[in-house]
Every structure is written in C-alpha cells, then in structure tokens.
Motif scaffolding. Structure first.
Motif, PDB file in Angstrom:
ATOM      1  N   ARG A  73     -19.739  -1.482  -5.374  1.00 33.77           N
ATOM      2  CA  ARG A  73     -18.297  -1.240  -5.511  1.00 33.77           C
ATOM      3  C   ARG A  73     -17.975  -0.814  -6.933  1.00 33.77           C
ATOM      4  N   SER A  74     -17.281   0.296  -7.068  1.00 36.11           N
ATOM      5  CA  SER A  74     -16.758   0.719  -8.363  1.00 36.11           C
ATOM      6  C   SER A  74     -15.266   0.434  -8.408  1.00 36.11           C
ATOM      7  N   ASP A  75     -14.615   0.842  -9.480  1.00 40.88           N
ATOM      8  CA  ASP A  75     -13.169   0.659  -9.558  1.00 40.88           C
ATOM      9  C   ASP A  75     -12.416   1.602  -8.636  1.00 40.88           C
ATOM     10  N   LYS A  76     -13.126   2.583  -8.046  1.00 45.95           N
ATOM     11  CA  LYS A  76     -12.457   3.576  -7.206  1.00 45.95           C
ATOM     12  C   LYS A  76     -12.959   3.585  -5.769  1.00 45.95           C
ATOM     13  N   ALA A  77     -14.186   3.144  -5.518  1.00 48.10           N
ATOM     14  CA  ALA A  77     -14.796   3.386  -4.204  1.00 48.10           C
ATOM     15  C   ALA A  77     -15.871   2.345  -3.905  1.00 48.10           C
ATOM     16  N   LEU A  78     -16.278   2.327  -2.620  1.00 48.37           N
ATOM     17  CA  LEU A  78     -17.420   1.556  -2.174  1.00 48.37           C
ATOM     18  C   LEU A  78     -18.503   2.539  -1.714  1.00 48.37           C
TER      19      LEU A  78
END
Length: 445
Positions: free
Chosen positions: A435-440
C-alpha cells in the motif's frame, strides 16, 4: 550489551495458535500477518518489479491511511480517512487552542472533518467491491504530519472485521453483509493521532490505550463489545503526557510453564498480562522510552522490544518471571541503530531491524552481538516482511529493498514504486500486497 543469553533454538513463528475461526493459513488477518510477527508462510514471492513490470493490478485508494491490508476469503480489506482539509487560518486557530508551544505547530496537520471508511477489494481483479463509511467527525483532533487518521490495521476474525480508530471509535463489521455488529467509543487523548492496532485473542478484542491522559489495556468481548476487563498501566514518572503516550500492538505467547501471556509494550514499561482477567504477570522498566510503535517479537522464551522515541534501544527479555523482573530477566540491550517505528524481525536465531533513517542491522538473538550493519538509505516506518527466504524493506520514498537473510549482508534487488510507503506490506500465495499513499498494488513475478 548486557547479560548474554544462551539460546537452545529460536522459534520464528508464533508460539500461540490464535483461535481465529474462519481464518486460514494463507490469509493475512492482522498487523504483520496472521502470526503477528512479519513472517509469511509462503514458498514463492517476487524479487523485482516496477510501476510497469510485475504489477498484477494497481488500485487507487481514496483518502489517506497507513493501515496495512488484511486478507481473507479472496478479499483485501483496508481502512482510509477521507478528509476535508482545514484552511491555514482554521488550523492555526485550533492549534493555538490545543497546543501550548507555537514552535510545535509545524508538527501537526488538521482536518476540518473526516470520514473513516472500510474498503474491500477483490484479490483476483483489484476491483473495489465494498465501501462502508464507519465514522464521520467534524473538527477531529489534530494529528502528527507523519500520521493518518486511519493508521491502526484492522483484524479479521471469522465473519467479522474489527476496525479500530483509537478515540474515534472501534467498530465490528460483518464481512459478508457489511452490516455493523457493534461499536465502542473509548475516549483518549492520543496527542498525535491513533496508532495501536487491535488484536484478537480467543473471545477477546485486546486494545492498548496509552494516551496522554490515560494509559491502560482493555479486553472487549469480540461478539458484543462489552468490557471484559481493564487494567491501568504501571505508574509513569514523566513530567508530561507527551512522554506517557504510546502506540503499540499486543502479542500473545505461552511460556515454558504453560502460562498464557499478553505482551503489551508501552512507555517506560513492558508488561505481560493474564489474558483471562488482565492481571499483571511480570513487568520490566525499560527506561524513558515513549511513543512506542514497534510490535514485539518472541522466540524461545525471550521477547524482543524496541523502546520507542527518545533514544531507541533493543531489549531481549526472558518471559518466565513474575512481578518486577527488571533486574533479573533482561538478557541483553543494544543502543545503536535501533528503530523507533519499524518492528523487529526474528528469523532462525537472528534479529533484523531497519532504523527510521535507513540503517539495516542484524543481531545474534542469543547474545545481542552485532552480525552486520549496512546503510540502505531512505526513511522508514513500515515494518520488515519475511517471505520465501527474502526480507522486504519499504521506505517512505517508495523504494523496496529486498535482502537475503543470513550472517552476511546480501542485497537481492531494489524496486521503485510511485508514492510514499508507510504501511507494512503483506505476502500471500506467490505475491505481495503493498500500500502506498495513493494505491494498493498486487505484485507477482
């Protein structure tokens, strides 16, 4: 280092078999995996990837949250916070009311309102299948700029998923219907936002509630949310609540004498509780450490902790004592290169850590002797993951360094993704979930 300890062998998987109905060995039910130690029981996992290579799917995630993904029955579950940002004028006015020292204003971010949301994603396709708004709050407490309003990782147990947002609420949701089963509000002054993840042990949902104002551990009936027990932390001698707050997640063990123990790390003290009634079994005073985040790990009669902010230290403590065992059961202490946020990783008698500022170290778990130390670079909050003979280190800058465990530093790959990585990754089957701050991302070779 102090008091070398002779180990027979180290057990890398959790000693306790968690009573989690409906959660299978290939699921990922809680923070750091179903065993709670960052070790995935898989035979394959990817080594190399990028935004354009070996990404099975990438699903944008609305809002912001540092909770890790949890998985069961072919679905990935995440929490996130949808924020309406406060204006700078509103932010300053609120901080002037709540924070005594204007020099600290830069440490805090503030939302005008938040909606705390649970999301379900299909594992096969990456398609979002369910979206449940659990909590809406106007004028929520400010949090640290590095934190999120949805940082605690949910825990899956049978048909239910338990979402914990600290003082903002604890909600049990039926995974099959999406219906709320129960909710509980445990008011707490976190100081910089929530961080402790919930933990299921048998019939109890265990929560560490270490705020600036109150410090205690509680167990709720997982079926109803009713309080089973609540135990205050040992007295703290800090001058302010800043040094009393903490953000840790429990583990459960059974010691050699057959005693079940809940190991609950906090500011100044590590305490083992009897899970049946919350009574203290033993405790260790670890010093002035506070805002503790790293989850303990356990092997062969010894628990390993990081003492949190201040000057982080790595401690090895035998678990067979009773009462205050500070002077008798500390096996060794290491003071250099220790993380304040990422948890340690215990593999085959070796203890691996990545410091917040990118120093990777390997210690002999029996003696505390430094085996190797290397600068990996970057900033780190996510805890290391072990899967299929590989260690994964996820940095704030989106870099994932892949290491081979062992008594020599061996780097297998560096992989770059877009965005910021602060949630701890998961490994199932032959793939990773990051998981990033924008997407999985689902990543597989």
């Amino acid at each position: 280092m102090q008091k070398p300890l002779l180990f027979r062998s180290l057990v890398v998987f959790a000693v306790v078999t968690f009573a989690i109905a409906g959660v299978h060995a290939d699921d990922w039910s809680q923070f750091r995996g179903s065993s709670g130690n960052g070790i995935a029981n898989v035979s394959q996992s990817p080594t190399r990837w990028s935004e354009t290579e070996n990404v099975v799917w990438k699903t944008p995630i609305a809002g912001k949250g540092w909770s890790s993904p949890v998985v069961a029955d072919g679905k990935v579950w995440l929490t996130t916070a949808i924020e309406e940002r406060a204006t700078e004028e509103e932010r300053i006015a609120t901080l002037e009311r709540l924070i005594d020292n204007p020099r600290r204003f830069g440490e805090f971010r503030l939302a005008k309102s938040i909606t705390l949301r649970l999301i379900a994603i299909d594992m096969a396709t990456g398609t979002q299948q369910l979206e449940i708004d659990l909590v809406h709050l106007d004028e929520p407490d400010p949090i640290h700029t590095i934190n999120s309003y949805a940082s605690p990782t949910p825990v899956i147990d049978g048909d239910n998923i338990y979402c914990h947002f600290g003082t903002f609420g604890t909600i049990c949701v039926n995974r099959k219907t999406g219906a709320e089963v129960w909710r509980k509000i445990l008011p707490l002054e976190h100081g910089v936002g929530p961080g402790s993840s919930p933990f299921i042990y048998k019939n109890a949902l265990v929560l560490i509630c270490d705020g600036m104002d109150l410090q205690y551990v509680t167990a709720l009936d997982k079926s109803t949310g009713e309080t089973l027990w609540r135990t205050d932390r040992p007295p703290l001698d800090a001058a302010s609540g800043e040094q009393k707050k903490s953000y840790d997640t429990p583990i459960a063990i059974v010691d050699a004498a057959g005693r079940e123990q809940l190991i609950c790390m906090g500011s100044q003290w590590l305490v083992a509780y009897d899970p049946t009634d919350g009574s203290e079994i033993w405790k260790v005073r670890h010093g002035k450490g506070f805002s503790v985040v790293p989850r303990p790990v356990y092997g062969d009669g010894t628990v390993f902790i990081s003492t949190g902010f201040g000057k982080p230290q790595l401690w090895a403590i035998r678990v067979d004592g009773s009462g205050d065992v500070t002077d008798t059961h500390v096996a060794w202490i290491e003071k250099k290169g220790i993380p304040a946020k990422p948890s340690p990783l215990l593999i085959d008698g070796e203890l691996y850590v990545i410091s917040d500022d990118g120093i990777a170290s390997c210690f002999d778990a029996a003696s505390g002797e430094l085996v190797w130390k290397e600068r990996v670079g970057g900033k780190y909050s996510a805890s290391p993951l072990m899967a299929a003979g590989k260690i994964y280190l996820c940095s704030h800058e989106g870099k994932v360094t892949v290491l081979k465990p062992g008594r020599k530093y061996s780097e297998l790959a560096e992989n770059q993704l877009d965005g910021q990585l602060m949630a701890s990754p998961a490994a199932l089957g032959d793939y990773l979930l990051i998981r990033s701050d924008k997407a999985l991302y689902r990543i597989a070779e």
